[in-house]
Design an enzyme around this catalytic site. Structure first.
Site, PDB file in Angstrom:
ATOM      1  N   SER A   1      17.924  -0.036  14.367  1.00  0.00           N
ATOM      2  CA  SER A   1      18.501   1.234  13.908  1.00  0.00           C
ATOM      3  C   SER A   1      17.629   2.415  14.340  1.00  0.00           C
ATOM      4  O   SER A   1      18.142   3.476  14.692  1.00  0.00           O
ATOM      5  CB  SER A   1      18.721   1.226  12.392  1.00  0.00           C
ATOM      6  OG  SER A   1      17.507   1.341  11.686  1.00  0.00           O
TER       7      SER A   1
ATOM      8  N   CYS B   1      26.373   7.755   8.460  1.00  0.00           N
ATOM      9  CA  CYS B   1      25.746   9.026   8.049  1.00  0.00           C
ATOM     10  C   CYS B   1      26.235  10.219   8.863  1.00  0.00           C
ATOM     11  O   CYS B   1      25.766  11.346   8.679  1.00  0.00           O
ATOM     12  CB  CYS B   1      24.233   8.915   8.178  1.00  0.00           C
ATOM     13  SG  CYS B   1      23.569   7.478   7.334  1.00  0.00           S
TER      14      CYS B   1
ATOM     15  N   LYS C   1       9.743  11.450  14.317  1.00  0.00           N
ATOM     16  CA  LYS C   1       9.912  10.520  15.456  1.00  0.00           C
ATOM     17  C   LYS C   1      10.967  11.069  16.419  1.00  0.00           C
ATOM     18  O   LYS C   1      10.791  11.063  17.630  1.00  0.00           O
ATOM     19  CB  LYS C   1      10.417   9.159  14.963  1.00  0.00           C
ATOM     20  CG  LYS C   1       9.390   8.199  14.435  1.00  0.00           C
ATOM     21  CD  LYS C   1      10.106   6.854  14.153  1.00  0.00           C
ATOM     22  CE  LYS C   1       9.376   5.989  13.173  1.00  0.00           C
ATOM     23  NZ  LYS C   1       8.109   5.479  13.657  1.00  0.00           N
TER      24      LYS C   1
ATOM     25  N   ASN D   1      17.082   8.809   1.165  1.00  0.00           N
ATOM     26  CA  ASN D   1      18.240   8.861   2.068  1.00  0.00           C
ATOM     27  C   ASN D   1      19.493   9.186   1.264  1.00  0.00           C
ATOM     28  O   ASN D   1      19.712   8.625   0.184  1.00  0.00           O
ATOM     29  CB  ASN D   1      18.422   7.515   2.786  1.00  0.00           C
ATOM     30  CG  ASN D   1      19.317   7.642   4.020  1.00  0.00           C
ATOM     31  OD1 ASN D   1      19.862   8.708   4.295  1.00  0.00           O
ATOM     32  ND2 ASN D   1      19.458   6.560   4.760  1.00  0.00           N
TER      33      ASN D   1
ATOM     34  N   GLU E   1      30.045   7.148   2.993  1.00  0.00           N
ATOM     35  CA  GLU E   1      30.099   5.744   3.386  1.00  0.00           C
ATOM     36  C   GLU E   1      29.925   4.876   2.141  1.00  0.00           C
ATOM     37  O   GLU E   1      29.684   3.676   2.245  1.00  0.00           O
ATOM     38  CB  GLU E   1      29.058   5.433   4.462  1.00  0.00           C
ATOM     39  CG  GLU E   1      27.611   5.636   4.087  1.00  0.00           C
ATOM     40  CD  GLU E   1      26.671   5.250   5.228  1.00  0.00           C
ATOM     41  OE1 GLU E   1      26.119   6.169   5.839  1.00  0.00           O
ATOM     42  OE2 GLU E   1      26.484   4.061   5.494  1.00  0.00           O
TER      43      GLU E   1
ATOM     44  N   THR F   1      13.863   3.095   1.224  1.00  0.00           N
ATOM     45  CA  THR F   1      14.594   4.218   1.830  1.00  0.00           C
ATOM     46  C   THR F   1      15.938   4.436   1.140  1.00  0.00           C
ATOM     47  O   THR F   1      16.885   4.909   1.757  1.00  0.00           O
ATOM     48  CB  THR F   1      14.798   4.014   3.358  1.00  0.00           C
ATOM     49  OG1 THR F   1      15.681   2.902   3.568  1.00  0.00           O
ATOM     50  CG2 THR F   1      13.487   3.747   4.075  1.00  0.00           C
TER      51      THR F   1
ATOM     52  N   ASP G   1       0.861  -1.185   0.000  1.00  0.00           N
ATOM     53  CA  ASP G   1       0.000   0.000   0.000  1.00  0.00           C
ATOM     54  C   ASP G   1       0.902   1.240   0.000  1.00  0.00           C
ATOM     55  O   ASP G   1       1.742   1.404   0.896  1.00  0.00           O
ATOM     56  CB  ASP G   1      -0.877  -0.028   1.263  1.00  0.00           C
ATOM     57  CG  ASP G   1      -1.782   1.206   1.372  1.00  0.00           C
ATOM     58  OD1 ASP G   1      -1.660   2.121   0.534  1.00  0.00           O
ATOM     59  OD2 ASP G   1      -2.599   1.240   2.310  1.00  0.00           O
TER      60      ASP G   1
ATOM     61  N   SER H   1      24.827   5.372  11.981  1.00  0.00           N
ATOM     62  CA  SER H   1      24.697   4.052  12.595  1.00  0.00           C
ATOM     63  C   SER H   1      26.048   3.529  13.068  1.00  0.00           C
ATOM     64  O   SER H   1      27.089   3.878  12.510  1.00  0.00           O
ATOM     65  CB  SER H   1      24.125   3.065  11.574  1.00  0.00           C
ATOM     66  OG  SER H   1      22.774   3.345  11.340  1.00  0.00           O
TER      67      SER H   1
ATOM     68  N   HIS I   1      18.930  14.195  10.880  1.00  0.00           N
ATOM     69  CA  HIS I   1      19.298  13.226   9.848  1.00  0.00           C
ATOM     70  C   HIS I   1      18.013  12.520   9.408  1.00  0.00           C
ATOM     71  O   HIS I   1      17.222  12.083  10.246  1.00  0.00           O
ATOM     72  CB  HIS I   1      20.309  12.225  10.409  1.00  0.00           C
ATOM     73  CG  HIS I   1      20.473  11.031   9.517  1.00  0.00           C
ATOM     74  ND1 HIS I   1      20.822  11.147   8.203  1.00  0.00           N
ATOM     75  CD2 HIS I   1      20.289   9.698   9.748  1.00  0.00           C
ATOM     76  CE1 HIS I   1      20.870   9.942   7.650  1.00  0.00           C
ATOM     77  NE2 HIS I   1      20.551   9.045   8.574  1.00  0.00           N
TER      78      HIS I   1
HETATM   79  N1  CAA Z   1      -0.489   3.665   5.499  1.00  0.00           N
HETATM   80  C1  CAA Z   1       0.135   4.514   6.372  1.00  0.00           C
HETATM   81  N2  CAA Z   1       1.140   4.105   7.191  1.00  0.00           N
HETATM   82  C2  CAA Z   1       1.542   2.824   7.125  1.00  0.00           C
HETATM   83  C3  CAA Z   1       0.935   1.908   6.248  1.00  0.00           C
HETATM   84  C4  CAA Z   1      -0.130   2.369   5.413  1.00  0.00           C
HETATM   85  N3  CAA Z   1      -0.738   1.559   4.553  1.00  0.00           N
HETATM   86  N4  CAA Z   1       1.551   0.714   6.406  1.00  0.00           N
HETATM   87  C5  CAA Z   1       2.499   0.883   7.354  1.00  0.00           C
HETATM   88  N5  CAA Z   1       2.494   2.166   7.773  1.00  0.00           N
HETATM   89  C6  CAA Z   1       3.371   2.785   8.759  1.00  0.00           C
HETATM   90  C7  CAA Z   1       3.669   1.889   9.956  1.00  0.00           C
HETATM   91  O1  CAA Z   1       2.632   1.957  10.929  1.00  0.00           O
HETATM   92  C8  CAA Z   1       4.970   2.503  10.436  1.00  0.00           C
HETATM   93  O2  CAA Z   1       4.694   3.674  11.158  1.00  0.00           O
HETATM   94  P1  CAA Z   1       5.420   3.928  12.611  1.00  0.00           P
HETATM   95  O3  CAA Z   1       6.892   3.935  12.311  1.00  0.00           O
HETATM   96  O4  CAA Z   1       4.867   5.226  13.030  1.00  0.00           O
HETATM   97  O5  CAA Z   1       5.045   2.755  13.458  1.00  0.00           O
HETATM   98  C9  CAA Z   1       5.659   2.924   9.135  1.00  0.00           C
HETATM   99  O6  CAA Z   1       4.640   2.964   8.136  1.00  0.00           O
HETATM  100  C10 CAA Z   1       6.731   1.960   8.672  1.00  0.00           C
HETATM  101  O7  CAA Z   1       6.169   0.692   8.660  1.00  0.00           O
HETATM  102  P2  CAA Z   1       6.960  -0.562   9.277  1.00  0.00           P
HETATM  103  O8  CAA Z   1       7.531  -0.198  10.612  1.00  0.00           O
HETATM  104  O9  CAA Z   1       6.116  -1.771   9.170  1.00  0.00           O
HETATM  105  O10 CAA Z   1       8.133  -0.600   8.182  1.00  0.00           O
HETATM  106  P3  CAA Z   1       9.211  -1.709   7.949  1.00  0.00           P
HETATM  107  O11 CAA Z   1       9.529  -2.435   9.200  1.00  0.00           O
HETATM  108  O12 CAA Z   1       8.809  -2.519   6.769  1.00  0.00           O
HETATM  109  O13 CAA Z   1      10.461  -0.801   7.503  1.00  0.00           O
HETATM  110  C11 CAA Z   1      12.370   0.382   8.378  1.00  0.00           C
HETATM  111  C12 CAA Z   1      10.846   0.380   8.231  1.00  0.00           C
HETATM  112  C13 CAA Z   1      12.763  -0.717   9.374  1.00  0.00           C
HETATM  113  C14 CAA Z   1      12.809   1.730   8.894  1.00  0.00           C
HETATM  114  C15 CAA Z   1      13.005   0.076   6.996  1.00  0.00           C
HETATM  115  O14 CAA Z   1      12.613   1.038   6.061  1.00  0.00           O
HETATM  116  C16 CAA Z   1      14.524   0.029   7.056  1.00  0.00           C
HETATM  117  O15 CAA Z   1      15.113  -0.986   7.431  1.00  0.00           O
HETATM  118  N6  CAA Z   1      15.191   1.135   6.620  1.00  0.00           N
HETATM  119  C17 CAA Z   1      16.664   1.215   6.587  1.00  0.00           C
HETATM  120  C18 CAA Z   1      17.240   1.544   7.943  1.00  0.00           C
HETATM  121  C19 CAA Z   1      16.866   2.942   8.377  1.00  0.00           C
HETATM  122  O16 CAA Z   1      16.565   3.814   7.594  1.00  0.00           O
HETATM  123  N7  CAA Z   1      16.886   3.158   9.701  1.00  0.00           N
HETATM  124  C20 CAA Z   1      16.627   4.481  10.245  1.00  0.00           C
HETATM  125  C21 CAA Z   1      17.462   4.751  11.480  1.00  0.00           C
HETATM  126  S1  CAA Z   1      19.199   4.395  11.139  1.00  0.00           S
HETATM  127  C22 CAA Z   1      19.785   5.776  10.333  1.00  0.00           C
HETATM  128  O17 CAA Z   1      19.169   6.796  10.360  1.00  0.00           O
HETATM  129  C23 CAA Z   1      21.069   5.633   9.593  1.00  0.00           C
HETATM  130  C24 CAA Z   1      20.763   5.500   8.155  1.00  0.00           C
HETATM  131  O18 CAA Z   1      20.640   6.485   7.425  1.00  0.00           O
HETATM  132  C25 CAA Z   1      20.591   4.157   7.588  1.00  0.00           C
END
Ligand code: CAA
Length: 390
Positions: free
Chosen positions: A204, A114, A245, A279, A82, A155, A32, A311, A236
């Site tokens: 993360s 980052c 958040k 990103n 990186e 991302t 979605d 990270s 970031h």
């Molecule tokens: N409509 C609206 N919102 C929806 C939705 C829908 N249909 N379906 C899901 N969502 C929402 C969820 O409720 C969730 O919201 P909250 O965070 O408020 O709970 C959000 O969308 C994301 O959904 P999930 O948590 O289910 O997502 P996921 O687990 O599949 O993936 C992630 C999220 C883990 C961040 C993933 O994108 C990821 O691994 N990203 C890479 C790592 C990253 O970016 N980490 C960030 C911190 S680390 C950092 O900052 C260093 C860096 O640059 C990497």
């Protein structure tokens, strides 16, 4: 001359030739699109062409700064990434012929996920405190690339930010008080043999929030500003919802509540570029700053809270105080052109680019000519990257 008068004298960003809309990605993944648009806060992501890399992005971002300021006082180039292209040679050295850098320049590459560009800014401030007649070019340049079919795929992104650090800066003073936090966390890393990182996505996010809180606590202990003193915040942004958040987490940790309107006022203008670029790892915080400055005209003498996270992990909280007259130095139109000029990819074209890898043998390989920008990776010959200026 005191540290208080050192900061950002100019700022320019660049991104890739291609992009893919999250609606296109979601359609093919059966996800979605609301998850991407609202859950992650992403509309599109930049995708590098086969003849683009962190060097061409860095050169494209930095060229306008050197055109405006010249190179006569430039003594140091700190390139943070990186997504390094070499285990030994600093990527900044490839910029020598592309940008006409002076030979009387020290050039080095910085890495800590980052976070590294922020270390670059602090190191630059130290060099300028020692000799205010010098300028330092800090370039953050990264390509965020994850495995297909993983939660992280949405991302991805790529961009560079070039920042000229000077005494008596025209855009923002970097205040000397900063707060830092580091710890050994395995939330995201990329071993030498991998082209994509290993990611524990959930860890993360919690690690980012914890490090932000601790870095700000250190900042306060060292005499930093209260949260109420900041007009805006740049975080970031691995995805733009992460900034919201982090902001809510920081305010909550200090007993503050905030209305949606206050949060939007403090954050939203800092997310415009990242929302459509994705990103850009160490460049992402400085894309947030560029977005904020380019889209708000009321920031003179205002304090902007800056939170850098890499990270692994290192975080730093610091304050950028915007200088009156800053708008005269901005490049909002050029930034907007760079973003809107990107060519949208179909899902199949995106897959093909994702699967493209620079050949690793010693042969001569000509890169497909896909870009139209001022710099391109023309070939790889005997393991040597050959760049071209148009
Ligand atoms: N409509 C609206 N919102 C929806 C939705 C829908 N249909 N379906 C899901 N969502 C929402 C969820 O409720 C969730 O919201 P909250 O965070 O408020 O709970 C959000 O969308 C994301 O959904 P999930 O948590 O289910 O997502 P996921 O687990 O599949 O993936 C992630 C999220 C883990 C961040 C993933 O994108 C990821 O691994 N990203 C890479 C790592 C990253 O970016 N980490 C960030 C911190 S680390 C950092 O900052 C260093 C860096 O640059 C990497």
């Amino acid at each position: 001359m005191t540290n208080q008068h050192i900061g950002i004298g100019d700022l320019s960003i660049a991104t890739t030739h291609y992009m893919i809309e999250h609606s296109t990605l979601a359609g093919h993944q059966g996800v979605d699109v609301g998850k991407y648009h609202h859950g992650l806060g992403q509309e599109a992501m930049s995708v590098p062409a086969s003849d683009e890399d962190i060097v061409t992005l860095a050169a494209t971002a930095a060229a306008p700064l050197l055109e405006r300021h010249g190179t006569s006082t430039l003594r140091t180039v700190l390139l943070a990434t990186e997504t390094g292209v070499d285990q030994s040679k600093a990527a900044g050295l490839y910029l020598h012929p592309l940008l006409g850098l002076p030979h009387t320049t020290r050039i080095v590459e910085l890495k800590q996920a980052c976070y590294a560009a922020t270390a670059g800014l602090q190191f630059a401030a130290g060099l300028i405190a020692r000799d205010p007649t010098q300028q330092v070019l800090v370039i953050a340049t990264d390509i965020a690339r994850y495995d297909l079919g993983t939660p992280a795929e949405a991302t991805q992104g790529a961009a560079a930010a070039a920042i000229l650090v000077t005494a008596d800066p025209g855009i923002a003073v970097l205040e000397p008080v900063t707060g830092v936090h580091s710890s050994h966390v395995m939330d995201f890393w990329r071993p030498n043999h991998r082209t994509t990182p290993v990611v524990d996505g959930k860890l993360s996010v919690t690690s980012y929030l914890d490090a932000a809180e601790r870095a700000y606590a250190d900042y306060l202990r060292r005499g930093g500003r209260d949260l109420d003193e900041f007009t805006a915040f740049c975080y970031h942004q691995p995805f733009t919802e992460m900034a919201y958040k982090a902001h809510r987490h920081l305010l909550g940790a200090h007993g503050r509540t905030t209305s949606q309107q206050e949060t939007d006022s403090a954050l939203t203008t800092s997310t415009h570029y990242n929302r459509t670029i994705g990103n850009s790892y160490t460049a992402s915080l400085y894309l947030a700053l560029a977005s904020l400055l380019d889209h708000r005209c009321d920031l003179a003498d205002q304090h902007v809270g800056m939170l850098s996270y890499g990270s692994g992990c290192v975080a730093e909280f610091f304050c950028a105080t915007v200088v009156p007259g800053y708008r005269d130095l901005l490049r909002a139109d050029a930034h907007d052109r760079a973003i809107t000029a990107r060519k949208p990819l179909s899902y199949e074209e995106y897959r093909a680019l994702h699967e493209f890898h620079i050949p690793t043998d010693a042969g001569q390989h000509t890169m497909p000519e896909q870009t139209s920008g001022p710099f391109r990776l023309a070939a790889v010959d005997g393991h040597e990257r050959i760049y071209e200026t148009r």
